[in-house]
Scaffold this motif. Structure first.
Motif, mmCIF file in Angstrom:
data_model
loop_
_atom_site.group_PDB
_atom_site.id
_atom_site.type_symbol
_atom_site.label_atom_id
_atom_site.label_comp_id
_atom_site.label_asym_id
_atom_site.label_seq_id
_atom_site.Cartn_x
_atom_site.Cartn_y
_atom_site.Cartn_z
ATOM 1 N N LEU A 95 42.455 27.196 45.636
ATOM 2 C CA LEU A 95 42.679 28.639 45.506
ATOM 3 C C LEU A 95 42.704 29.325 46.871
ATOM 4 N N THR A 96 43.738 30.129 47.077
ATOM 5 C CA THR A 96 43.759 31.028 48.225
ATOM 6 C C THR A 96 43.578 32.480 47.794
ATOM 7 N N SER A 97 43.869 32.796 46.518
ATOM 8 C CA SER A 97 43.714 34.166 46.007
ATOM 9 C C SER A 97 43.030 34.134 44.651
ATOM 10 N N LEU A 98 41.891 34.831 44.550
ATOM 11 C CA LEU A 98 41.174 34.992 43.295
ATOM 12 C C LEU A 98 40.967 36.483 43.072
ATOM 13 N N LEU A 99 41.708 37.048 42.114
ATOM 14 C CA LEU A 99 41.744 38.494 41.895
ATOM 15 C C LEU A 99 41.365 38.777 40.445
ATOM 16 N N LEU A 100 40.151 39.326 40.247
ATOM 17 C CA LEU A 100 39.616 39.549 38.901
ATOM 18 C C LEU A 100 39.156 40.991 38.709
ATOM 19 N N SER A 101 39.624 41.905 39.497
ATOM 20 C CA SER A 101 39.119 43.276 39.474
ATOM 21 C C SER A 101 39.472 44.007 38.187
ATOM 22 N N SER A 102 38.724 45.088 37.929
ATOM 23 C CA SER A 102 39.022 46.036 36.848
ATOM 24 C C SER A 102 39.125 45.364 35.490
ATOM 25 N N ASN A 103 38.070 44.626 35.141
ATOM 26 C CA ASN A 103 37.901 44.048 33.821
ATOM 27 C C ASN A 103 36.525 44.462 33.299
ATOM 28 N N ASN A 104 36.031 43.757 32.307
ATOM 29 C CA ASN A 104 34.691 44.019 31.765
ATOM 30 C C ASN A 104 33.778 42.813 31.983
ATOM 31 N N LEU A 105 33.971 42.118 33.090
ATOM 32 C CA LEU A 105 33.180 40.932 33.391
ATOM 33 C C LEU A 105 31.755 41.327 33.744
ATOM 34 N N HIS A 106 30.815 40.461 33.413
ATOM 35 C CA HIS A 106 29.417 40.744 33.734
ATOM 36 C C HIS A 106 28.742 39.462 34.202
ATOM 37 N N GLY A 107 27.466 39.607 34.563
ATOM 38 C CA GLY A 107 26.717 38.466 35.070
ATOM 39 C C GLY A 107 26.533 38.566 36.573
ATOM 40 N N THR A 108 25.880 37.573 37.140
ATOM 41 C CA THR A 108 25.589 37.533 38.578
ATOM 42 C C THR A 108 26.420 36.448 39.245
ATOM 43 N N VAL A 109 27.010 36.798 40.365
ATOM 44 C CA VAL A 109 27.786 35.838 41.152
ATOM 45 C C VAL A 109 27.039 35.588 42.455
ATOM 46 N N GLN A 110 26.668 34.346 42.688
ATOM 47 C CA GLN A 110 26.023 33.978 43.944
ATOM 48 C C GLN A 110 27.107 33.758 44.994
ATOM 49 N N LEU A 111 26.989 34.451 46.107
ATOM 50 C CA LEU A 111 28.015 34.304 47.124
ATOM 51 C C LEU A 111 28.117 32.874 47.650
ATOM 52 N N ASP A 112 27.019 32.146 47.610
ATOM 53 C CA ASP A 112 27.092 30.777 48.118
ATOM 54 C C ASP A 112 27.935 29.875 47.219
ATOM 55 N N LYS A 113 28.163 30.288 45.953
ATOM 56 C CA LYS A 113 29.036 29.509 45.079
ATOM 57 C C LYS A 113 30.485 29.541 45.559
ATOM 58 N N ILE A 114 30.834 30.620 46.251
ATOM 59 C CA ILE A 114 32.206 30.767 46.720
ATOM 60 C C ILE A 114 32.497 29.815 47.877
ATOM 61 N N LEU A 115 31.450 29.199 48.403
ATOM 62 C CA LEU A 115 31.624 28.196 49.462
ATOM 63 C C LEU A 115 32.589 27.098 49.068
ATOM 64 N N ASN A 116 32.636 26.795 47.763
ATOM 65 C CA ASN A 116 33.528 25.744 47.295
ATOM 66 C C ASN A 116 34.996 26.092 47.512
ATOM 67 N N LEU A 117 35.287 27.370 47.622
ATOM 68 C CA LEU A 117 36.671 27.810 47.791
ATOM 69 C C LEU A 117 36.976 27.895 49.283
ATOM 70 N N GLY A 118 37.128 26.746 49.889
ATOM 71 C CA GLY A 118 37.273 26.682 51.337
ATOM 72 C C GLY A 118 38.593 27.182 51.871
ATOM 73 N N ASN A 119 39.582 27.417 50.996
ATOM 74 C CA ASN A 119 40.887 27.914 51.435
ATOM 75 C C ASN A 119 41.101 29.376 51.084
ATOM 76 N N LEU A 120 40.058 30.046 50.616
ATOM 77 C CA LEU A 120 40.199 31.389 50.073
ATOM 78 C C LEU A 120 40.641 32.390 51.139
ATOM 79 N N ALA A 121 41.709 33.144 50.834
ATOM 80 C CA ALA A 121 42.199 34.202 51.709
ATOM 81 C C ALA A 121 42.008 35.584 51.096
ATOM 82 N N LYS A 122 42.002 35.675 49.746
ATOM 83 C CA LYS A 122 41.850 36.966 49.066
ATOM 84 C C LYS A 122 40.860 36.819 47.920
ATOM 85 N N LEU A 123 39.826 37.655 47.936
ATOM 86 C CA LEU A 123 38.828 37.678 46.863
ATOM 87 C C LEU A 123 38.613 39.118 46.439
ATOM 88 N N ASP A 124 38.814 39.394 45.157
ATOM 89 C CA ASP A 124 38.632 40.747 44.620
ATOM 90 C C ASP A 124 37.898 40.648 43.287
#
Length: 425
Positions: A216-245
């Motif tokens: 993944l280079t772009s993960l865009l999930l804004s403006s939904n009804n998602l809930h829960g906690t996201v640990q920023l260290d989990k995003i470490l797996n996305l080593g090619n990420l250029a866009k996160l929303d």
């Protein structure tokens, strides 16, 4: 190769040969089955029996004369394609673009899946509605799918993602899709480069499998009804990420771990309204251009490293509606285009600003200085300047009259002198 690069590669691979007669017949039947406005049609009105179909606007052929690309985007087509049987008989078709047409709430016909050779399918902003047919899941060769800006409803799981193993680019933003984000199987080997599900009605938490989509280079999930906690260290797996929303959900992003580090290729980070208490550690970001952290619970001072975070230059910074109280020194604001520091408790002076700014919002703070006298002289592109509801003093600089591109100026509710020889209302 990026997804955009792949699409260009598709287009330059088209080599027109002499059109096969059966292909020309199918296209003419397609034209007759579509409802469109001849006065505004650019492509369809050029389709005539007397000319080679491989030379028609919007048509691409292979060397054997088979139609492999069909681009009817921005044509004035209305109604639907349910009765366009000839379209579903173009068995060599690899690329179909119906973007920005006017299908007026009709559904995608399940027969579209008969075109099993498709690798690129663009139905964005085409006026489609209803459920996405399950049969789309059988289009196993799809590499790029764009269903954005329609009126699709129903569960997003109506697409069986596990069958689309070649999918690189998946954009379904700005619809009314509901349900939870699918759990991606075989995630570690998935080809997905771009996943955009923003602007829907998705609920539930973000499944762990999403953070295992290593390409993944772009993960865009804004403006939904998602809930829960996201640990920023989990995003470490996305080593090619250029866009996160992840903005504007009911998510809580936990930045408390000091062991996380974003991909150094990050260009856009939007964590607005994510219950952040601190500015994430972005010190290793050399490509960051867009940073949005508004409507959180970030307190203390703006760290001075944020102004030099990017080698390519930070273009947009939005830290509005937090609890910030000042600026860590020493600092100087770099060549931004957009800066929003409104609705804090920021105090002190407004320093000299960079000359390529287009948008400035310092409103609803505790600034008490005067505005630099030559502010309007060196901002040739400034369009929006708001510093209302502060404690600014002195006179309003006459140089602001020289900002000829300015369309909004709001300096209300400050402590300026009522009259000035330099500036009169």
């Amino acid at each position: 190769m990026s997804s955009l690069g792949y699409f260009f590669a598709i287009n330059i691979a088209f080599v027109s040969g002499q059109c096969q007669s059966d292909q020309q017949t199918l296209l003419l039947q397609l034209k007759s089955s579509l409802t469109f406005d001849p006065s505004s049609s650019v492509k369809l009105m050029q389709w005539r029996q007397s000319t080679d179909c491989c030379d028609w606007s919007g048509v691409d052929c292979d060397e054997a004369g088979h139609v492999i690309g069909l681009d009817l985007s921005t044509e004035s087509i209305s109604g639907g394609i349910e009765n366009a049987a000839s379209l579903f008989s173009l068995h060599y078709l690899r690329s179909l673009n119906l973007a920005r047409t006017s299908f007026n709430g009709t559904q995608i016909p399940s027969k579209l899946a008969n075109i099993s050779s498709l690798t690129y399918l663009n139905l964005s902003d085409a006026g489609f509605a209803g459920h996405i047919p399950l049969q789309i899941s059988s289009m196993a060769r799809l590499v790029a799918l764009d269903f954005s800006f329609n009126q699709f409803s129903g569960s997003i799981s109506s697409i069986r993602w596990e069958h689309l193993l070649n999918l690189v680019y998946a954009v379904l933003s700005d619809n009314s899709l509901n349900g939870s984000i699918p759990r991606f199987s075989n995630a570690s080997s998935s080809a997905l480069d771009t996943l955009d599900l923003s602007g829907n009605r998705l609920r539930g938490s973000i499944p762990v499998s999403v953070f295992e989509l290593k390409k993944l280079t772009s993960l865009l999930l804004s403006s939904n009804n998602l809930h829960g906690t996201v640990q920023l260290d989990k995003i470490l797996n996305l080593g090619n990420l250029a866009k996160l929303d992840l903005s504007y959900n009911s998510l809580a992003v936990d930045e408390s771990s000091r062991n996380y580090s974003f991909s150094p290729m990050l260009e856009l980070l939007n964590l607005a309204s994510c219950k952040l208490r601190e500015i994430p550690n972005l010190k290793n970001q050399s490509q960051l251009q867009y940073l949005y952290l508004s409507e959180n619970q970030i307190s203390r001072e703006i760290p001075n490293w944020i102004w030099r975070v990017s080698v390519v230059g930070l273009h947009c910074l939005n830290l509005s509606h937090n609890l910030l109280v000042g600026f860590q020194g020493p600092y100087s604001i770099p060549a931004l285009r957009f800066i929003d520091l409104s609705s804090h408790q920021l105090r002190g002076n407004i320093h000299q600003l960079p000359n390529n700014l287009i948008y400035i919002d310092f409103s609803n703070n505790n600034f008490t200085s005067s505005i630099p006298a030559d502010t309007g002289n060196f901002m040739p592109r400034l369009r929006y300047f708001c510093a209302a509801n502060n404690g600014l003093t002195g006179i309003i600089p006459a140089s602001l009259c020289n900002a000829t591109t300015l369309s909004l100026l709001d300096l209300s509710n400050n402590s300026f002198m009522k009259k000035s020889d330099a500036f009169l209302f």
